[in-house]
Design a protein around this motif. Structure first.
Motif, PDB file in Angstrom:
ATOM      1  N   ALA A 194       0.954  -1.360   0.005  1.00 10.00           N
ATOM      2  CA  ALA A 194       0.084  -0.151   0.049  1.00 10.00           C
ATOM      3  C   ALA A 194       0.810   1.261  -0.052  1.00 10.00           C
ATOM      4  CB  ALA A 194      -0.910   0.070   1.220  1.00 10.00           C
ATOM      5  N   ALA A 195       2.062   1.183   0.556  1.00 10.85           N
ATOM      6  CA  ALA A 195       3.033   2.318   1.035  1.00 10.85           C
ATOM      7  C   ALA A 195       3.495   2.816  -0.517  1.00 10.85           C
ATOM      8  CB  ALA A 195       3.925   2.176   1.641  1.00 10.85           C
ATOM      9  N   LYS A 226      -8.507  -0.018   6.184  1.00 12.17           N
ATOM     10  CA  LYS A 226      -7.804   1.210   6.405  1.00 12.17           C
ATOM     11  C   LYS A 226      -6.280   1.347   5.849  1.00 12.17           C
ATOM     12  CE  LYS A 226      -9.574   1.062  11.310  1.00 12.17           C
ATOM     13  NZ  LYS A 226      -8.967   0.758  12.845  1.00 12.17           N
ATOM     14  N   LEU A 227      -5.914   0.405   5.189  1.00  8.58           N
ATOM     15  CA  LEU A 227      -4.723   0.434   4.404  1.00  8.58           C
ATOM     16  C   LEU A 227      -4.945   1.065   2.714  1.00  8.58           C
ATOM     17  CD1 LEU A 227      -2.725  -2.391   5.290  1.00  8.58           C
ATOM     18  CD2 LEU A 227      -2.122   0.082   5.980  1.00  8.58           C
ATOM     19  N   GLY A 228      -6.436   1.105   2.566  1.00  5.24           N
ATOM     20  CA  GLY A 228      -6.951   1.524   1.167  1.00  5.24           C
ATOM     21  C   GLY A 228      -7.191   0.262   0.455  1.00  5.24           C
ATOM     22  N   TYR A 229      -7.456  -0.867   1.012  1.00  9.22           N
ATOM     23  CA  TYR A 229      -7.888  -1.873  -0.144  1.00  9.22           C
ATOM     24  C   TYR A 229      -9.369  -2.063  -0.044  1.00  9.22           C
ATOM     25  CZ  TYR A 229      -3.110  -3.823   0.206  1.00  9.22           C
ATOM     26  OH  TYR A 229      -1.668  -4.154  -0.016  1.00  9.22           O
ATOM     27  N   ASP A 230      -9.756  -2.320  -1.336  1.00 15.57           N
ATOM     28  CA  ASP A 230     -10.977  -2.585  -1.443  1.00 15.57           C
ATOM     29  C   ASP A 230     -11.337  -3.892  -1.385  1.00 15.57           C
ATOM     30  OD1 ASP A 230     -13.536  -2.978  -2.954  1.00 15.57           O
ATOM     31  OD2 ASP A 230     -12.902  -2.186  -5.058  1.00 15.57           O
ATOM     32  N   ILE A 231     -12.095  -4.304  -0.513  1.00 10.54           N
ATOM     33  CA  ILE A 231     -12.534  -5.601   0.156  1.00 10.54           C
ATOM     34  C   ILE A 231     -13.897  -5.846   0.160  1.00 10.54           C
ATOM     35  CG2 ILE A 231     -12.154  -4.874   2.364  1.00 10.54           C
ATOM     36  CD1 ILE A 231     -10.933  -7.732   2.661  1.00 10.54           C
ATOM     37  N   ASP A 232     -14.650  -6.766  -0.433  1.00  9.31           N
ATOM     38  CA  ASP A 232     -15.699  -7.311  -0.524  1.00  9.31           C
ATOM     39  C   ASP A 232     -15.742  -8.343   0.541  1.00  9.31           C
ATOM     40  OD1 ASP A 232     -18.439  -7.830  -1.048  1.00  9.31           O
ATOM     41  OD2 ASP A 232     -18.285  -8.279  -3.311  1.00  9.31           O
ATOM     42  N   TYR A 233     -16.706  -7.816   1.665  1.00 16.04           N
ATOM     43  CA  TYR A 233     -16.672  -8.686   2.936  1.00 16.04           C
ATOM     44  C   TYR A 233     -17.931  -9.467   3.047  1.00 16.04           C
ATOM     45  CZ  TYR A 233     -16.348 -10.041   7.919  1.00 16.04           C
ATOM     46  OH  TYR A 233     -16.465 -10.818   9.038  1.00 16.04           O
TER      47      TYR A 233
END
Length: 267
Positions: A194-195, A226-233
């Motif tokens: 992410a960085a 929070k790190l910016g990942y698009d996650i479908d939970y």
């Protein structure tokens, strides 16, 4: 739809490795497919969990039936019990998966796309950990799915170490006190990726509410968002069992950008 079992020699591991594959082909189910349409195919790597192997997905789910009308290749490799990891006992399974296997697949199956946006990975339990690890530590996969994944922050998670003897875990990960922040810590890998502010892989996560890894997955989803990942939970009643994973894999197929064509179930 062709199902293949094959062995290839791994230079990284220094031994023969088994692999299974599903490839779309012209058949009675899809008489309108042409050879030109079966090129540049998207590919899904399906990873097994502990005690499993490359045949788990074919034996324990309906993956072949589900994909009869969809132009998607599937690669099913094995890590034995090595957690898709460069072990301390000298077998570098992570390097084999991250560096060698993609080259081998491209050589054996030239109809499979070489584009990152058409490369996907998914796994259950140990394989869920492996899927996220490969997605975070390489630039090879655009989509990664975890079903009941072992997405732990450290090895002290309740019930985790009890699955095997301490000597086994040291053989896989080394000094367990150094696990956080190491090359085997998926959150450290996710933070590093992410960085870089590059295109991040899209993520899918499912865990059953009665699964012993339920809390770990909830924390993992929150941390990755929070790190910016698009996650479908997703979560609903379920345990750590193939009974649930065999149903959730169709949700993964619907989520992937593959124009999934579901086959109707017999009444």
């Amino acid at each position: 739809m062709a199902f293949l079992e094959l062995n290839y020699y791994s230079q990284v591991l220094g031994m023969n490795q088994p692999m299974a594959a599903i490839l779309p082909e012209q058949s009675g189910y899809t008489p309108d497919w042409t050879n030109d349409q079966l090129q540049d195919l998207p590919v899904l790597y399906l990873l097994h969990g502990m005690s499993g192997n490359q045949l788990d997905w074919q034996r324990k789910t309906e993956i072949e039936r589900l994909l009869r009308q969809t132009k998607l290749a599937v690669i099913m490799p094995t890590t034995s019990l090595a957690w898709y990891t460069n072990t301390t006992y000298g077998l570098n399974y992570f390097d084999e998966f991250a560096k060698e296997l993609p080259v081998k697949v491209a050589s054996l199956f030239p109809q499979i796309s070489k584009k990152r946006e058409k490369h996907f990975v998914a796994g259950v339990s140990m394989g869920g950990y492996g899927a996220y690890k490969l997605a975070f530590a390489t630039d090879y996969f655009a989509y990664a799915a975890s079903l009941s994944g072992a997405l732990i922050e450290d090895t002290n998670y309740p019930g985790f170490l009890e699955m095997e003897k301490p000597s086994y875990w040291r053989g896989i990960f080394g000094d367990l006190s150094r696990f956080p922040g190491s090359e085997n810590d998926i959150f450290a890998l996710a933070e590093k990726q992410a960085a870089k502010k590059e295109t991040l892989p899209k993520l899918f996560n499912w865990v059953g509410q009665e699964d012993f890894l339920y809390e770990a997955n909830q924390k993992a989803v929150s941390r990755l968002k929070k790190l910016g990942y698009d996650i479908d939970y997703h979560t609903n009643p379920g345990e750590h069992e193939w009974y649930y994973w065999s149903r959730r894999i169709e949700d993964v197929l619907k989520w992937l950008p593959i124009n999934y064509q579901a086959e109707k179930r017999l009444s």
